[in-house]
Design a protein around this motif. Structure first.
Motif, PDB file in Angstrom:
ATOM      1  N   THR A 111      36.019  49.788  48.551  1.00  0.00           N
ATOM      2  CA  THR A 111      36.407  50.538  49.747  1.00  0.00           C
ATOM      3  C   THR A 111      37.080  51.832  49.316  1.00  0.00           C
ATOM      4  O   THR A 111      38.110  51.794  48.620  1.00  0.00           O
ATOM      5  CB  THR A 111      37.367  49.728  50.628  1.00  0.00           C
ATOM      6  OG1 THR A 111      36.771  48.466  50.956  1.00  0.00           O
ATOM      7  CG2 THR A 111      37.691  50.481  51.909  1.00  0.00           C
ATOM      8  N   TYR A 160      33.303  44.095  46.338  1.00  0.00           N
ATOM      9  CA  TYR A 160      33.417  45.038  47.451  1.00  0.00           C
ATOM     10  C   TYR A 160      34.274  46.233  47.045  1.00  0.00           C
ATOM     11  O   TYR A 160      35.365  46.069  46.479  1.00  0.00           O
ATOM     12  CB  TYR A 160      34.048  44.347  48.672  1.00  0.00           C
ATOM     13  CG  TYR A 160      33.257  43.143  49.147  1.00  0.00           C
ATOM     14  CD1 TYR A 160      32.181  43.296  50.019  1.00  0.00           C
ATOM     15  CD2 TYR A 160      33.583  41.860  48.704  1.00  0.00           C
ATOM     16  CE1 TYR A 160      31.448  42.193  50.448  1.00  0.00           C
ATOM     17  CE2 TYR A 160      32.853  40.753  49.131  1.00  0.00           C
ATOM     18  CZ  TYR A 160      31.787  40.940  49.996  1.00  0.00           C
ATOM     19  OH  TYR A 160      31.066  39.838  50.412  1.00  0.00           O
ATOM     20  N   THR A 199      39.088  47.648  45.096  1.00  0.00           N
ATOM     21  CA  THR A 199      38.029  46.750  44.637  1.00  0.00           C
ATOM     22  C   THR A 199      38.464  45.320  44.909  1.00  0.00           C
ATOM     23  O   THR A 199      39.586  44.933  44.570  1.00  0.00           O
ATOM     24  CB  THR A 199      37.768  46.935  43.133  1.00  0.00           C
ATOM     25  OG1 THR A 199      37.494  48.303  42.858  1.00  0.00           O
ATOM     26  CG2 THR A 199      36.595  46.081  42.679  1.00  0.00           C
ATOM     27  N   ASP A 200      37.588  44.537  45.535  1.00  0.00           N
ATOM     28  CA  ASP A 200      37.920  43.157  45.881  1.00  0.00           C
ATOM     29  C   ASP A 200      36.826  42.225  45.380  1.00  0.00           C
ATOM     30  O   ASP A 200      35.646  42.441  45.648  1.00  0.00           O
ATOM     31  CB  ASP A 200      38.079  43.004  47.395  1.00  0.00           C
ATOM     32  CG  ASP A 200      38.529  41.602  47.784  1.00  0.00           C
ATOM     33  OD1 ASP A 200      37.657  40.729  47.888  1.00  0.00           O
ATOM     34  OD2 ASP A 200      39.729  41.372  47.978  1.00  0.00           O
ATOM     35  N   VAL A 201      37.246  41.172  44.652  1.00  0.00           N
ATOM     36  CA  VAL A 201      36.326  40.119  44.237  1.00  0.00           C
ATOM     37  C   VAL A 201      37.054  38.782  44.351  1.00  0.00           C
ATOM     38  O   VAL A 201      38.116  38.597  43.773  1.00  0.00           O
ATOM     39  CB  VAL A 201      35.795  40.347  42.802  1.00  0.00           C
ATOM     40  CG1 VAL A 201      36.925  40.458  41.797  1.00  0.00           C
ATOM     41  CG2 VAL A 201      34.840  39.244  42.411  1.00  0.00           C
ATOM     42  N   SER A 225      42.360  41.854  44.492  1.00  0.00           N
ATOM     43  CA  SER A 225      42.201  43.268  44.812  1.00  0.00           C
ATOM     44  C   SER A 225      42.911  44.135  43.785  1.00  0.00           C
ATOM     45  O   SER A 225      44.027  43.824  43.359  1.00  0.00           O
ATOM     46  CB  SER A 225      42.772  43.567  46.209  1.00  0.00           C
ATOM     47  OG  SER A 225      42.047  42.870  47.195  1.00  0.00           O
ATOM     48  N   PRO A 255      29.839  38.528  44.846  1.00  0.00           N
ATOM     49  CA  PRO A 255      29.978  39.760  45.640  1.00  0.00           C
ATOM     50  C   PRO A 255      31.198  40.564  45.206  1.00  0.00           C
ATOM     51  O   PRO A 255      32.279  40.018  44.976  1.00  0.00           O
ATOM     52  CB  PRO A 255      30.140  39.243  47.070  1.00  0.00           C
ATOM     53  CG  PRO A 255      29.568  37.861  47.056  1.00  0.00           C
ATOM     54  CD  PRO A 255      29.839  37.327  45.688  1.00  0.00           C
TER      55      PRO A 255
END
Length: 338
Positions: free
Chosen positions: A14, A12, A31-33, A37, A10
């Motif tokens: 924002t 993400y 962006t976060d994985v 971040s 996943p």
């Protein structure tokens, strides 16, 4: 696609705001994985103007001419080890003599440390005042006690702390099997392991032989990439990841349950992110073929298991941690308090 597992991961995005960056309109996007971040400044037509990393590095879009005209000093390669290391508030004179080490770790809570080790435990927070009457720091923190395990068959073969029941076989079975980067079933790995251990059948004697072979054979140098055990066997060089993955493959080929652990280790006045293997011999015994330690010293603070896709989770800790020494107990029973 997570390159460490070849599985979907996943990701993400924002969008935080719209702002001007050097006179140009840009969306600020996080962006976060897997807990990592980054923040990017992106124009409406998709041009990236700036990006910041979890390490605090900043990348800016420039022209080719501007990049080539940068002073040589500014263009020098960064010291990646120092950039990712963790500060500690005092020196530890001889880590190999430490029997028990208690650390105040700022930046994370105890629940974020997912590795289970019988000789590493998170202490109740009220124990901090009992140790040295200092006040709790602001933000998340935890108190960790590390106890150096005994050498199997020599010092009793059990941890210096509380003795725990061996894990049921099902919980360690996966640590016998090959994986994407740990090709313990490869014929070349199997043959090399058999050559190294010779006629030894005792698990600890086999562990010692593998540790000494890896430590003495691999050339020590920093590397960038995703090493596999077969790659390291063919080109025996690298840092802690190469040492750990080849040891793990060799050990598993002999039937020794072995896991890879990532965390921190003390070296020359700081704590550095590090990886090492742990072999199941009635309990998990940490061994460090990178440093040549048969039983790893008590400064090896485990944070996560580090096989395949799990390794990326280490990034969530980088840049967040600070460590204070609360108590040191040496193997000659002398005590030292901060």
């Amino acid at each position: 696609l997570n390159p460490l597992a070849l599985n979907p991961e996943p990701l993400y995005f924002t969008v935080r705001r719209l702002e001007l960056f050097e006179g140009r309109e840009a969306l600020v996007i996080e962006t976060d994985v897997a807990g990592l971040s980054t923040t990017s400044w992106v124009t409406p037509d998709g041009e990236v103007l700036k990006e910041t990393s979890p390490l605090g590095w900043e990348l800016r879009r420039t022209t080719r001419e501007e990049a080539l005209s940068a002073p040589i000093e500014a263009a020098s390669a960064p010291d990646l080890l120092s950039a990712t290391s963790v500060s500690i508030d005092r020196r530890l004179d001889d880590p190999t003599r430490i029997a028990t080490l208690t650390l105040l770790v700022e930046g994370i809570e105890g629940e974020e440390i997912t590795i289970a080790r019988s000789w590493q435990r998170v202490l109740p927070q009220d124990r901090l005042a009992a140790h040295d009457h200092r006040s709790a720091p602001p933000g998340p923190w935890c108190l960790i006690e590390l106890t150096r395990p005994h050498t199997p068959g020599i010092e009793g073969g059990v941890p210096a702390g509380d003795v725990v029941a061996p894990a049921p076989p099902s919980s360690i079975e996966r640590h016998r099997r090959p994986s994407l980067f740990v090709q313990s079933d490869d014929a070349r790995i199997v043959a090399k392991a058999a050559q190294i251990v010779g006629t030894r059948t005792d698990p600890w004697e086999q562990t010692v032989a593998l540790n000494q072979w890896v430590f003495s054979t691999l050339t020590k140098r920093l590397s960038v990439g995703l090493p596999s055990a077969v790659d390291v066997l063919l080109t025996p060089a690298g840092d802690c990841h190469e040492h750990t993955v080849i040891f793990t493959a060799l050990a598993r080929s002999l039937g020794l349950p072995t896991r890879m652990v990532a965390g921190l280790v003390y070296w020359q006045g700081r704590l550095f992110y590090h990886a090492w293997p742990e072999v199941w011999i009635g309990q998990w015994i940490p061994t460090d073929p990178t440093l040549g330690q048969l039983v790893a010293d008590a400064t090896h603070l485990g944070l996560i298991e580090a096989e395949n896709e799990q390794l990326i989770a280490l990034g969530q800790f980088i840049g967040k941690l600070q460590v204070q020494v609360v108590e040191v107990v040496s193997r000659d029973n002398s005590e030292s308090h901060d």
